[in-house]
Write a protein that holds these residues in place. Structure first.
Motif, PDB file in Angstrom:
ATOM      1  N   THR A  50       0.833  -1.194   0.000  1.00 40.97           N
ATOM      2  CA  THR A  50       0.000   0.000   0.000  1.00 40.97           C
ATOM      3  C   THR A  50       0.869   1.246   0.000  1.00 40.97           C
ATOM      4  O   THR A  50       1.754   1.391   0.840  1.00 40.97           O
ATOM      5  CB  THR A  50      -0.942   0.005   1.217  1.00 40.97           C
ATOM      6  OG1 THR A  50      -1.773  -1.170   1.142  1.00 40.97           O
ATOM      7  CG2 THR A  50      -1.830   1.237   1.228  1.00 40.97           C
ATOM      8  N   GLN A  87      -3.401   0.544  -2.896  1.00 41.06           N
ATOM      9  CA  GLN A  87      -2.699  -0.733  -2.936  1.00 41.06           C
ATOM     10  C   GLN A  87      -2.248  -1.008  -4.361  1.00 41.06           C
ATOM     11  O   GLN A  87      -3.065  -1.043  -5.293  1.00 41.06           O
ATOM     12  CB  GLN A  87      -3.587  -1.874  -2.447  1.00 41.06           C
ATOM     13  CG  GLN A  87      -2.840  -3.178  -2.382  1.00 41.06           C
ATOM     14  CD  GLN A  87      -3.658  -4.304  -1.768  1.00 41.06           C
ATOM     15  OE1 GLN A  87      -4.753  -4.090  -1.265  1.00 41.06           O
ATOM     16  NE2 GLN A  87      -3.105  -5.499  -1.817  1.00 41.06           N
ATOM     17  N   SER A 144      -4.117   6.804  -0.084  1.00 38.74           N
ATOM     18  CA  SER A 144      -3.780   5.411   0.167  1.00 38.74           C
ATOM     19  C   SER A 144      -4.186   4.601  -1.055  1.00 38.74           C
ATOM     20  O   SER A 144      -5.296   4.764  -1.563  1.00 38.74           O
ATOM     21  CB  SER A 144      -4.524   4.917   1.410  1.00 38.74           C
ATOM     22  OG  SER A 144      -4.215   3.573   1.653  1.00 38.74           O
TER      23      SER A 144
END
Length: 128
Positions: free
Chosen positions: A30, A90, A88
């Motif tokens: 992440t 991933q 954020s």
């Protein structure tokens, strides 16, 4: 009218800078950080903030890997105002490692009224 024209000059309009906590990571990790938005001399309407993960192949061919985020805003920023938006994301598990012929970056666009755009890009290194 003059104020509006001045707002389109680099110093007069908002700028965006994606600040990452780290720029080297493995596929599936992440990526975290924050979008830092700083307004210029005049009040501005911000329509949205967009970010894409792209890869650049040897020969300068840029390909979008993923549309990371779009934040719809319709927000008014006062002159010299600063704000942050958390980030954020991933990374996909199937990314190939960065190499001499393959690089990755996060392309960020701040979209203002009249579809004026301010851009930022941050390279990330995908480890093998």
């Amino acid at each position: 009218m003059i104020k509006k024209m001045m707002s389109y000059i680099k110093g007069g309009s908002p700028n965006v800078d994606l600040i990452l906590k780290k720029s080297e990571m493995k596929p599936g990790e992440t990526v975290t950080g924050a979008f830092h938005v700083e307004n210029g001399w005049t009040r501005q309407e911000i329509k949205r903030l967009e970010c894409d993960l792209v890869k650049e192949l040897q020969g300068n061919k840029v390909v979008t890997v993923d549309s990371v985020t779009t934040i719809l805003m319709s927000e008014i920023m006062e002159a010299k105002e600063k704000t942050k938006y958390p980030f954020s994301y991933q990374l996909p598990e199937d990314l190939l490692p960065t190499s001499e012929g393959l690089t990755y970056r996060l392309n960020t666009r701040l979209v203002l009224e009249d579809d004026i755009k301010r851009n930022d890009h941050d390279e990330i290194v995908v480890l093998g």
